[in-house]
Structure formats: structure tokens, C-alpha cells
Design a protein around this motif. Structure first.
Motif, PDB file in Angstrom:
ATOM      1  N   ASN A 128     -20.778 -55.049 129.534  1.00 54.26           N
ATOM      2  CA  ASN A 128     -19.355 -55.008 129.869  1.00 54.26           C
ATOM      3  C   ASN A 128     -18.949 -56.316 130.546  1.00 54.26           C
ATOM      4  N   ASP A 129     -17.779 -56.816 130.169  1.00 52.53           N
ATOM      5  CA  ASP A 129     -17.207 -58.016 130.779  1.00 52.53           C
ATOM      6  C   ASP A 129     -15.802 -57.698 131.280  1.00 52.53           C
ATOM      7  N   TYR A 130     -15.505 -58.222 132.455  1.00 51.24           N
ATOM      8  CA  TYR A 130     -14.176 -58.002 133.036  1.00 51.24           C
ATOM      9  C   TYR A 130     -13.685 -59.312 133.645  1.00 51.24           C
ATOM     10  N   THR A 172      -5.266 -59.590 132.421  1.00 55.57           N
ATOM     11  CA  THR A 172      -6.555 -58.914 132.588  1.00 55.57           C
ATOM     12  C   THR A 172      -7.236 -58.812 131.217  1.00 55.57           C
ATOM     13  N   SER A 183     -10.843 -57.390 129.239  1.00 57.16           N
ATOM     14  CA  SER A 183     -12.078 -56.614 129.351  1.00 57.16           C
ATOM     15  C   SER A 183     -12.608 -56.297 127.958  1.00 57.16           C
ATOM     16  N   SER A 203     -16.523 -54.808 125.852  1.00 55.93           N
ATOM     17  CA  SER A 203     -17.846 -54.227 126.097  1.00 55.93           C
ATOM     18  C   SER A 203     -18.563 -53.935 124.782  1.00 55.93           C
TER      19      SER A 203
END
Length: 475
Positions: free
Chosen positions: A448-450, A458, A460, A462
Motif C-alpha cells: 500500500n502507498d499513501y 491525496t 493512494s 495498493s
């Protein structure tokens, strides 16, 4: 006087005959009795001692019904369906799987007498030559495969072998077997398995693999069967090598356009903040370039970055980078094999226009539990592997995570100071040998990347996938 000598000679001959297990006759009537009872009965009736050390003989059941048989022939009859052999030693019997015991030294030959040596050499038969070849000094060990079910008849056999690393117990990919007398050979697959068809007989066999010491055996092949051996890692010193181009060289490989990055090459990849990027190293290969500086994609032979497919243990990975290309999605500590198909795409991987990146992980240490990890100002990683049941089942766990927000918090610019960026990935593998022909592998991957750019945007993304791999070897 002559009569006395004759009588004494007769008594001596009778005594020798009575002490020889080949001459002692006995009546035996047993129906599914224990082998221990069988041997004790023979000893009580004939005073012949029977020696053996293998505990499996104690469970052997004996059925024999005869009024007249020698002690030696009786034991040979009872053991004919097993691998054990009966041997006479000082009027007693020894049961073992080893070769015949040496009862006397060979005749002395004076090496100075060239005529005698020459005459003996000329009298060596073909069978003796094969025996001498089989007893070369560099042959360390003998392996017997199958059971002697066909007497001395030569039959076609199918041999299955498994080659593993002596230190970790993991299967070795690409190890070769070479049968010197026949000029035949084979190569192990990704599970360390090889299959070869050969006539029964005795052969000198050599095992080789790059990075491992060569190992030699004497194979005694009796029928269809299996074997397993282990190779030790070795450092090989070589002389200077000169590489020259030859325009007349023909391409004979069956896999044109396929590139492999070995574990050794992976370890030599320079680190960026404590992480080895196996995706970036592929850019050093012909036909593969980066989409651009600061970008995460790859162009393979002119194709787009969305025309590549990445697999890890048959799980497709669609987001192959963390933090917009700064870190790879794969932990290099768990990678065993990394192949790139950029010339043609095998049907088993499905359709992709440009390339396939296929990553195969380790199966886990089969001998001991090990742990390794790393920490740097931005990320940390940990890998644990080891046997659940030694040489049978293994587990491998790997985790990585970032904690870079503390760096962003120290930047004076308010927009960046109020931003966040983090990622994590987890890999878990379980591997079990159910039996010699069946292996089960379970693999799980999650990442997961945020990224939050203050209050402006934003982002995100995954990955989540798992695979079950059941391997069956047909024999």
C-alpha cells in the motif's frame, strides 16, 4: 597307522562341514513368524550365530516350509525380496546391505617384475575394467537406485533426482547431471528436480552447478527409482577471460529475448537508501529504458509502460514501485530468480505486447531459522525464514515500511511540512513437501502507498494477491 590317519582325516572333514553354514542341513517349518524367533531357532539347532544391526529386520515376517535346506540357503530365501545380503564369516552369518566382506588379501605382486605385471594387466576382463572404472579415487560415494528385480538383465529405467543446497536445503535451479560413460545429461528445474531415462548398470556420474563444488558418484541403477543429493557452495577462481565477437555465431538458444538476473547479481546491485532496486537494474539490459527521470515506468523495445506485466510467484503486480519510483515493490532479500521476457511471450503468461517480468521467491531455509533486516532514515525491512518441519516444510515472512514524515515535518515550507508519504509491503510464503511427487506452495502479497500533498491532493494505491501452487511429478 595308515588307518588311524584316514580316520582322523575323515573326522576333520566332517567337523569342517558341520561348521560351514553352506553345509549344515536343517528342517524349517515357519508360517508368518517373527525374524528374531527364526534366527534364534537356527542358532539353537545348529550353533550358527547370525549377526545383523538393521532394526527393520526385527519386523520381517518369515514363512518357510521345508524338511531339508542349508542354513545359508534358508536365510537367502527369506531375504530374497529385500535389499539385504547374507555373507559367511568364520562359520557364522552376517546380514547387511553392504558389499561382500573381504576374507583374504589379494596376492602379492612384485612391481619390479615387469613381465608379471604385464601379464596380469593383459588378463583383465571387461567386467574387471568396469569395476576398476567404478572405483576411481575421485568417486566419493556410491548410490544404489531401485531394486534388483530383473537379475542381470539390462532394462530401460526412469530416474528422478532432486538436488538441493547443503547449507539451506533449498532446491538448486540449473544444476546439471552428466553420465560419463553414456554422454547423457540433464538439468534441474525450478524445484531442483530432474528426470532421465537410462539403461540399468553402473555409471560414473558428475553433478555441476555454477557457484557450487562439483560432486561425483558411482551410480548403481537396478530399476526405476529416485535419489537426492546436496551440493556445497564454492568460490571458483578463474584465469583472465577474453570475450570476442563473432559475426558468424548462430543463435541456437530456445529462448531468444529472455534475460535472467541471478541472486549473485542482485546482491551486487548498488543500494539507494538501504534498498536494492531490481527493477532499475533491468534498465542496464538492451532494449529496456526508463520512461523518464523521476518516473516509475519502463519502455521495453519501444513499447509503452502499460504494456509490461510483472509477476511474483504467479501473482500479477500492477503497481511495481513505492513513492513514485524511488523504491521497488519487491524486497530483494526474498528473490531467488528474476527473468525478463522481451523477445517473445510464452503462452503460460497470457498476452502482453512488450514484456513479462517474472520474479520467483525463495522457498525458505530448510535447515535453520534465519533473520536479516535493515534500517535507514526513511525505511526499515525484516525477513525471517526457517523450517516448520526440517527438510519438509518451510515458512518465509518479509515486511517493509517507511516512516518518512519526520523529514517532511522539518521542512520550513508549510505546504510540504503538512504533507504525508508512506508505504508498506508484506510477503508470506509457506512451502511443504507432501511426499516425493507432490509439493504445495502458498504465497501472499500485499502492499500500500499513501501520499498526501497538504490539502491540495491525496493519492493512494495498493496491491493484494495470493497464489496456490501444487506441483506433481508424474513418474
Amino acid at each position: 597307522m595308515k588307518n588311524i590317519i584316514t580316520i582322523l582325516s575323515f573326522i576333520l572333514i566332517v567337523k569342517i562341514s558341520l561348521g560351514n553354514p553352506n553345509k549344515i542341513i536343517i528342517a524349517l517349518h515357519f508360517n508368518n513368524n517373527n525374524f528374531v524367533e527364526f534366527t534364534e531357532y537356527i542358532h539353537s539347532k545348529t550353533n550358527v550365530k547370525i549377526f545383523y544391526s538393521d532394526p527393520s529386520l526385527s519386523e520381517l515376517r518369515v514363512s518357510i516350509n521345508t524338511d531339508s535346506i542349508s542354513v545359508y540357503d534358508a536365510l537367502a530365501f527369506v531375504l530374497k525380496e529385500t535389499d539385504f545380503k547374507v555373507q559367511v564369516w568364520h562359520n557364522n552369518l552376517i546380514i547387511a546391505k553392504s558389499k561382500m566382506l573381504i576374507s583374504e588379501l589379494p596376492p602379492y605382486v612384485d612391481a619390479k617384475n615387469n613381465d608379471t605385471v604385464k601379464s596380469i594387466t593383459e588378463e583383465i576382463t571387461e567386467i574387471e575394467k568396469r569395476y576398476l572404472v567404478g572405483r576411481k579415487p575421485d568417486v566419493i560415494e556410491q548410490i544404489t537406485i531401485g531394486k534388483n528385480q530383473n537379475g542381470n538383465k539390462v532394462v530401460k529405467t526412469k530416474i528422478k533426482g532432486k538436488i538441493t543446497d547443503k547449507e539451506t536445503g533449498e532446491p538448486i535451479i540449473g544444476a546439471t547431471i552428466n553420465i560419463e560413460e553414456l554422454g547423457l545429461g540433464g538439468v534441474t528445474n525450478e524445484n531442483g528436480i530432474l528426470n532421465i531415462a537410462v539403461n540399468s548398470g553402473k555409471y560414473n556420474v558428475r553433478f555441476d552447478c555454477l557457484g557450487y563444488s562439483t560432486k561425483k558418484f558411482l551410480f548403481e541403477i537396478l530399476s526405476d527409482g529416485e535419489f537426492e543429493t546436496q551440493l556445497e557452495k564454492a568460490v571458483i577462481s578463474i584465469q583472465e577471460v577474453t570475450v570476442k565477437a563473432d559475426r558468424k555465431t548462430n543463435i541456437t538458444t530456445k529462448s531468444p529475448g529472455m534475460e535472467k538476473i541471478t541472486p549473485k547479481n542482485i546482491k551486487e546491485i548498488p543500494m539507494m537508501m538501504g534498498e536494492r532496486d531490481i527493477i532499475k537494474v533491468s534498465e542496464t539490459l538492451p532494449g529496456i529504458v526508463s520512461v523518464g527521470e523521476g518516473s516509475a515506468g519502463l519502455n521495453v523495445r519501444g513499447g509503452g509502460s502499460d504494456q509490461n506485466l510483472f509477476y511474483i510467484n504467479k501473482v500479477p503486480i500492477y503497481n511495481t514501485f513505492h513513492v513514485f519510483g524511488f523504491f521497488p515493490a519487491f524486497n530483494s532479500d526474498i528473490i531467488k530468480d528474476f527473468s525478463i521476457y522481451k523477445g517473445y511471450i510464452p503462452a503460460q503468461y497470457g498476452g502482453r505486447l512488450s514484456s513479462i517480468f517474472n520474479v520467483i521467491t525463495k522457498q525458505g531455509n530448510r535447515k535453520n531459522f534465519t533473520a536479516r533486516g535493515g534500517i535507514n532514515p526513511i525505511t526499515a525491512n525484516l525477513t525471517v525464514e526457517g523450517p516448520i518441519k526440517k527438510d519438509t516444510s518451510t515458512i518465509l515472512l518479509s515486511a517493509r515500511s517507511s516512516y518518512s514524515d519526520w523529514i517532511l515535518a522539518k521542512i520550513n515550507e508549510p505546504t510540504i511540512r503538512n504533507s504525508n508519504s508512506n508505504f508498506y509491503d508484506i510477503s508470506a510464503l509457506y512451502n511443504r513437501d507432501i511426499n516425493k511427487n507432490n509439493q504445495l506452495g502458498l504465497f501472499y502479497y500485499q502492499s500500500n502507498d499513501y501520499f498526501k500533498f497538504s490539502t491540495i491532493s491525496t493519492n493512494s494505491y495498493s496491491n493484494l494477491g495470493a497464489s496456490i501452487n501444487w506441483r506433481h511429478t508424474f513418474t
